[in-house]
Design a protein around this motif. Structure first.
Motif, PDB file in Angstrom:
ATOM      1  N   GLU A 180       0.446  14.597  -6.225  1.00 57.30           N
ATOM      2  CA  GLU A 180       0.063  14.572  -4.726  1.00 57.30           C
ATOM      3  C   GLU A 180       1.043  15.613  -3.949  1.00 57.30           C
ATOM      4  OE1 GLU A 180      -1.273   9.941  -3.874  1.00 57.30           O
ATOM      5  OE2 GLU A 180       0.815  10.566  -3.906  1.00 57.30           O
ATOM      6  N   ARG A 181       2.256  15.881  -4.155  1.00 51.79           N
ATOM      7  CA  ARG A 181       2.893  16.998  -3.525  1.00 51.79           C
ATOM      8  C   ARG A 181       2.266  18.310  -3.847  1.00 51.79           C
ATOM      9  NH1 ARG A 181       7.458  13.480  -5.150  1.00 51.79           N
ATOM     10  NH2 ARG A 181       7.650  14.860  -7.053  1.00 51.79           N
ATOM     11  N   ALA A 182       2.201  18.440  -5.072  1.00 53.69           N
ATOM     12  CA  ALA A 182       1.419  19.731  -5.326  1.00 53.69           C
ATOM     13  C   ALA A 182       0.031  20.124  -4.603  1.00 53.69           C
ATOM     14  CB  ALA A 182       1.203  19.980  -6.881  1.00 53.69           C
ATOM     15  N   GLN A 183      -0.708  18.920  -4.603  1.00 52.46           N
ATOM     16  CA  GLN A 183      -1.949  19.141  -3.848  1.00 52.46           C
ATOM     17  C   GLN A 183      -1.677  19.323  -2.438  1.00 52.46           C
ATOM     18  OE1 GLN A 183      -3.681  15.213  -4.809  1.00 52.46           O
ATOM     19  NE2 GLN A 183      -4.741  15.979  -6.954  1.00 52.46           N
ATOM     20  N   LEU A 184      -0.709  18.605  -1.720  1.00 54.54           N
ATOM     21  CA  LEU A 184      -0.498  19.099  -0.387  1.00 54.54           C
ATOM     22  C   LEU A 184      -0.102  20.336  -0.070  1.00 54.54           C
ATOM     23  CD1 LEU A 184      -0.488  16.537   1.828  1.00 54.54           C
ATOM     24  CD2 LEU A 184       1.981  16.794   1.447  1.00 54.54           C
ATOM     25  N   SER A 230      -0.795  22.987  -2.087  1.00 54.70           N
ATOM     26  CA  SER A 230      -1.988  23.577  -2.334  1.00 54.70           C
ATOM     27  C   SER A 230      -3.122  23.871  -1.122  1.00 54.70           C
ATOM     28  CB  SER A 230      -2.656  23.327  -3.701  1.00 54.70           C
ATOM     29  OG  SER A 230      -3.874  24.170  -3.852  1.00 54.70           O
ATOM     30  N   GLN A 231      -3.271  22.613  -0.649  1.00 57.77           N
ATOM     31  CA  GLN A 231      -4.299  22.190   0.269  1.00 57.77           C
ATOM     32  C   GLN A 231      -3.842  23.114   1.607  1.00 57.77           C
ATOM     33  OE1 GLN A 231      -4.980  18.026   1.383  1.00 57.77           O
ATOM     34  NE2 GLN A 231      -5.947  18.580   3.327  1.00 57.77           N
ATOM     35  N   ASP A 232      -2.697  23.009   1.960  1.00 62.42           N
ATOM     36  CA  ASP A 232      -2.161  23.852   3.175  1.00 62.42           C
ATOM     37  C   ASP A 232      -2.365  25.170   3.072  1.00 62.42           C
ATOM     38  OD1 ASP A 232      -0.550  23.319   5.883  1.00 62.42           O
ATOM     39  OD2 ASP A 232       0.760  24.860   4.473  1.00 62.42           O
ATOM     40  N   ALA A 233      -1.786  25.742   1.923  1.00 65.04           N
ATOM     41  CA  ALA A 233      -2.173  27.166   1.437  1.00 65.04           C
ATOM     42  C   ALA A 233      -3.569  27.558   1.893  1.00 65.04           C
ATOM     43  CB  ALA A 233      -1.544  27.622   0.278  1.00 65.04           C
ATOM     44  N   PRO A 288       0.655  -1.321   0.069  1.00 62.89           N
ATOM     45  CA  PRO A 288      -0.004   0.052   0.011  1.00 62.89           C
ATOM     46  C   PRO A 288       0.761   1.233  -0.049  1.00 62.89           C
ATOM     47  CG  PRO A 288      -0.086  -0.933   2.122  1.00 62.89           C
ATOM     48  CD  PRO A 288       0.539  -2.006   1.470  1.00 62.89           C
ATOM     49  N   ARG A 289       0.491   2.195  -0.986  1.00 56.47           N
ATOM     50  CA  ARG A 289       1.329   3.467  -1.059  1.00 56.47           C
ATOM     51  C   ARG A 289       0.815   4.386   0.356  1.00 56.47           C
ATOM     52  NH1 ARG A 289      -0.274   6.877  -4.072  1.00 56.47           N
ATOM     53  NH2 ARG A 289       1.815   7.723  -4.707  1.00 56.47           N
ATOM     54  N   PRO A 290       1.666   5.294   0.924  1.00 55.21           N
ATOM     55  CA  PRO A 290       1.716   5.994   1.801  1.00 55.21           C
ATOM     56  C   PRO A 290       0.414   7.040   1.633  1.00 55.21           C
ATOM     57  CG  PRO A 290       3.485   6.694   0.786  1.00 55.21           C
ATOM     58  CD  PRO A 290       3.056   5.586   0.257  1.00 55.21           C
ATOM     59  N   ASP A 291      -0.619   6.936   2.819  1.00 54.89           N
ATOM     60  CA  ASP A 291      -1.549   8.005   2.707  1.00 54.89           C
ATOM     61  C   ASP A 291      -1.062   9.456   2.581  1.00 54.89           C
ATOM     62  OD1 ASP A 291      -3.691   9.673   4.812  1.00 54.89           O
ATOM     63  OD2 ASP A 291      -4.539   8.481   3.030  1.00 54.89           O
ATOM     64  N   ARG A 292      -1.829  10.325   2.141  1.00 57.06           N
ATOM     65  CA  ARG A 292      -1.135  11.510   1.855  1.00 57.06           C
ATOM     66  C   ARG A 292      -1.407  12.548   3.332  1.00 57.06           C
ATOM     67  NH1 ARG A 292      -4.179  15.306  -2.751  1.00 57.06           N
ATOM     68  NH2 ARG A 292      -5.635  15.763  -0.632  1.00 57.06           N
ATOM     69  N   ASN A 293      -2.501  12.098   3.866  1.00 58.84           N
ATOM     70  CA  ASN A 293      -2.665  12.866   5.195  1.00 58.84           C
ATOM     71  C   ASN A 293      -1.672  12.363   6.217  1.00 58.84           C
ATOM     72  OD1 ASN A 293      -4.645  14.542   4.418  1.00 58.84           O
ATOM     73  ND2 ASN A 293      -6.279  12.758   4.707  1.00 58.84           N
ATOM     74  N   GLU A 294      -1.125  11.108   6.112  1.00 60.28           N
ATOM     75  CA  GLU A 294      -0.261  10.603   7.045  1.00 60.28           C
ATOM     76  C   GLU A 294       1.037  11.123   6.871  1.00 60.28           C
ATOM     77  OE1 GLU A 294      -0.483   6.252   6.692  1.00 60.28           O
ATOM     78  OE2 GLU A 294      -2.283   6.043   7.654  1.00 60.28           O
ATOM     79  N   VAL A 295       1.661  11.499   5.458  1.00 59.87           N
ATOM     80  CA  VAL A 295       2.737  11.982   5.133  1.00 59.87           C
ATOM     81  C   VAL A 295       2.804  13.269   5.433  1.00 59.87           C
ATOM     82  CG1 VAL A 295       4.123  12.644   3.384  1.00 59.87           C
ATOM     83  CG2 VAL A 295       3.192  10.603   3.057  1.00 59.87           C
ATOM     84  N   ALA A 350       6.524  33.280   8.280  1.00 60.74           N
ATOM     85  CA  ALA A 350       7.267  32.581   7.488  1.00 60.74           C
ATOM     86  C   ALA A 350       7.100  31.055   8.095  1.00 60.74           C
ATOM     87  CB  ALA A 350       8.639  32.853   7.550  1.00 60.74           C
ATOM     88  N   PRO A 351       6.283  30.022   7.622  1.00 64.49           N
ATOM     89  CA  PRO A 351       5.776  28.948   8.298  1.00 64.49           C
ATOM     90  C   PRO A 351       6.791  27.772   8.215  1.00 64.49           C
ATOM     91  CG  PRO A 351       4.731  29.162   6.088  1.00 64.49           C
ATOM     92  CD  PRO A 351       5.283  30.306   6.238  1.00 64.49           C
ATOM     93  N   TYR A 352       7.047  27.454   7.056  1.00 65.36           N
ATOM     94  CA  TYR A 352       8.095  26.281   6.907  1.00 65.36           C
ATOM     95  C   TYR A 352       8.614  25.981   5.692  1.00 65.36           C
ATOM     96  CZ  TYR A 352       4.164  23.919   4.811  1.00 65.36           C
ATOM     97  OH  TYR A 352       2.947  23.772   3.956  1.00 65.36           O
ATOM     98  N   PRO A 353       9.718  25.090   5.264  1.00 67.10           N
ATOM     99  CA  PRO A 353      10.218  25.106   3.873  1.00 67.10           C
ATOM    100  C   PRO A 353       8.908  24.448   3.030  1.00 67.10           C
ATOM    101  CG  PRO A 353      11.596  23.844   5.637  1.00 67.10           C
ATOM    102  CD  PRO A 353      10.421  24.367   6.319  1.00 67.10           C
ATOM    103  N   GLY A 354       9.042  25.102   2.053  1.00 62.56           N
ATOM    104  CA  GLY A 354       8.072  24.895   0.765  1.00 62.56           C
ATOM    105  C   GLY A 354       6.886  25.860   0.752  1.00 62.56           C
ATOM    106  N   ALA A 355       6.757  26.517   1.830  1.00 60.15           N
ATOM    107  CA  ALA A 355       5.693  27.423   1.907  1.00 60.15           C
ATOM    108  C   ALA A 355       6.181  28.721   1.976  1.00 60.15           C
ATOM    109  CB  ALA A 355       4.808  27.275   3.290  1.00 60.15           C
ATOM    110  N   ARG A 356       5.342  29.768   1.751  1.00 59.54           N
ATOM    111  CA  ARG A 356       5.753  31.186   1.432  1.00 59.54           C
ATOM    112  C   ARG A 356       5.090  31.941   2.658  1.00 59.54           C
ATOM    113  NH1 ARG A 356       8.237  32.211  -3.040  1.00 59.54           N
ATOM    114  NH2 ARG A 356       8.254  30.547  -4.771  1.00 59.54           N
TER     115      ARG A 356
END
Length: 356
Positions: free
Chosen positions: A210-214, A216-219, A48-55, A333-339
């Motif tokens: 999925e990474r892009a969705q992650l 986008s969802q967080d922002a 099973p592939r890792p769940d996006r929310n768990e990641v 400034a929240p975390y890496p990958g975010a703005r």
């Protein structure tokens, strides 16, 4: 009734029927073994592939740990700079004191040599042999004064030597402390990199989509928290606490959308405390470098008293900081990958509010 077959003696070929039966058994066994291997291989591939929310949850935790280590690294770097300056100043003081001491010793050596060449004649004998006792007594008083000056000079040399030894000991202590801080700095940087590497490995287990969705969802969720479900952010109508706070606030808001980079203080990228440090520098105020130090870098007030420009320190260990912009909202400034972005002040546990 079938007759039981007799065992075939060693070295003899089994009957033709028995050979056929043996071949069938071997074929079935081989087929079963092959099928089992294929099934096992398919099972390994179909894990099973890792769940996006768990990641996301694991990555968020790793980023929080990386930020804690980063603030320690920032603090150690500031300590290293301070100790380097102090050690350099002490070493310079040692060099100047050594030159002064060498000059004083040279002067005393010249006086001692002159006395030795004069033979050290007893003053009473010199008075008896003198053709002008009054002149001799006047010179004797001068010589006594000169002797007192030499004694004072000798005491000063001894005092200078003690001060020099003290400065050398202080400089050595600073250098030892500097090495310890540099070791702590290296360890903190290793911890940051290890957490970031683990976080990236988790993100790489997702597809690019999925990474892009992650992200986008967080922002999107942060925007919804800041706007409280409306179409715009309401910053209220409270004015900044001072003219300098107004300048710092404008500087911070001008950087919304800038990337997060650990250890950065702008102007193109920031970590959490780096954004506060840079923004207040634009107002002519130098804040401490880390969020923990910034928590004690001004007047403590309650969240209810917060005004635009104030610092809001988050989490029990104070490893994150944002700037209050009004209406229950901060910019940070929240975390890496975010703005750099807006966030509801209640999205993280508030540890302190500080007015620089």
């Amino acid at each position: 009734m079938a007759m039981p077959q007799r065992p075939v003696p060693p070295g003899r070929t089994p009957p033709q029927g028995a050979a056929r039966r043996l071949a069938r058994v071997l074929a079935v066994t081989a087929a079963a073994t092959t099928a089992l291997a294929i099934t096992a291989g398919s099972g390994a591939q179909a894990a099973p592939r890792p769940d996006r929310n768990e990641v996301k949850a694991q990555v968020d935790q790793l980023y929080a740990e990386a930020e804690q280590a980063s603030e320690k690294s920032n603090a150690a770097e500031e300590d290293a700079k301070r100790l380097q300056r102090e050690a350099g100043s002490l070493q310079q003081q040692v060099a100047v004191a050594q030159d002064s001491l060498n000059t004083m010793r040279s002067d005393l050596a010249m006086v001692a040599a002159a006395q030795y060449r004069a033979g050290g004649m007893d003053p009473g004998v010199q008075l008896m042999l003198s053709s002008d006792p009054q002149d001799y007594l006047a010179k004797a008083r001068s010589l006594a004064q000169a002797g007192q000056q030499r004694a004072d000079s000798l005491r000063e040399v001894q005092q200078q030597q003690r001060k020099l030894d003290q400065r050398r000991a202080e400089a050595s202590g600073k250098l030892v402390e500097l090495e310890a801080v540099r070791a702590a700095l290296a360890q903190s940087k290793q911890q940051v990199q290890a957490r970031l590497k683990s976080a990236q490995a988790l993100l790489n287990s997702l597809t690019a989509t999925e990474r892009a969705q992650l992200v986008s969802q967080d922002a999107k969720e942060a925007q919804e928290r800041a706007t409280r479900g409306t179409d715009r952010i309401d910053l209220g109508n409270l004015p900044p606490s001072s003219d300098r706070a107004a300048v710092a606030l404008a500087a911070a808001l001008s950087k919304v959308g800038s990337p997060y980079v650990y250890g950065s203080t702008g102007p193109g990228a920031f970590d959490c405390s780096g954004l506060m440090y840079w923004s207040w520098r634009q107002a002519g105020v130098t804040l401490p470098r880390t969020s923990q130090a910034q928590a004690f870098g001004g007047q403590r007030i309650s969240l209810a008293e917060a005004r635009p420009g104030d610092l809001v320190i988050f989490f029990k260990d104070m490893h994150h900081v944002g700037m209050y912009v009004g209406g229950g909202t901060v910019v940070h400034a929240p975390y890496p990958g975010a703005r750099v972005r807006y966030e509801n002040v209640s999205a993280m546990p508030v540890a302190a509010v500080v007015r620089p």
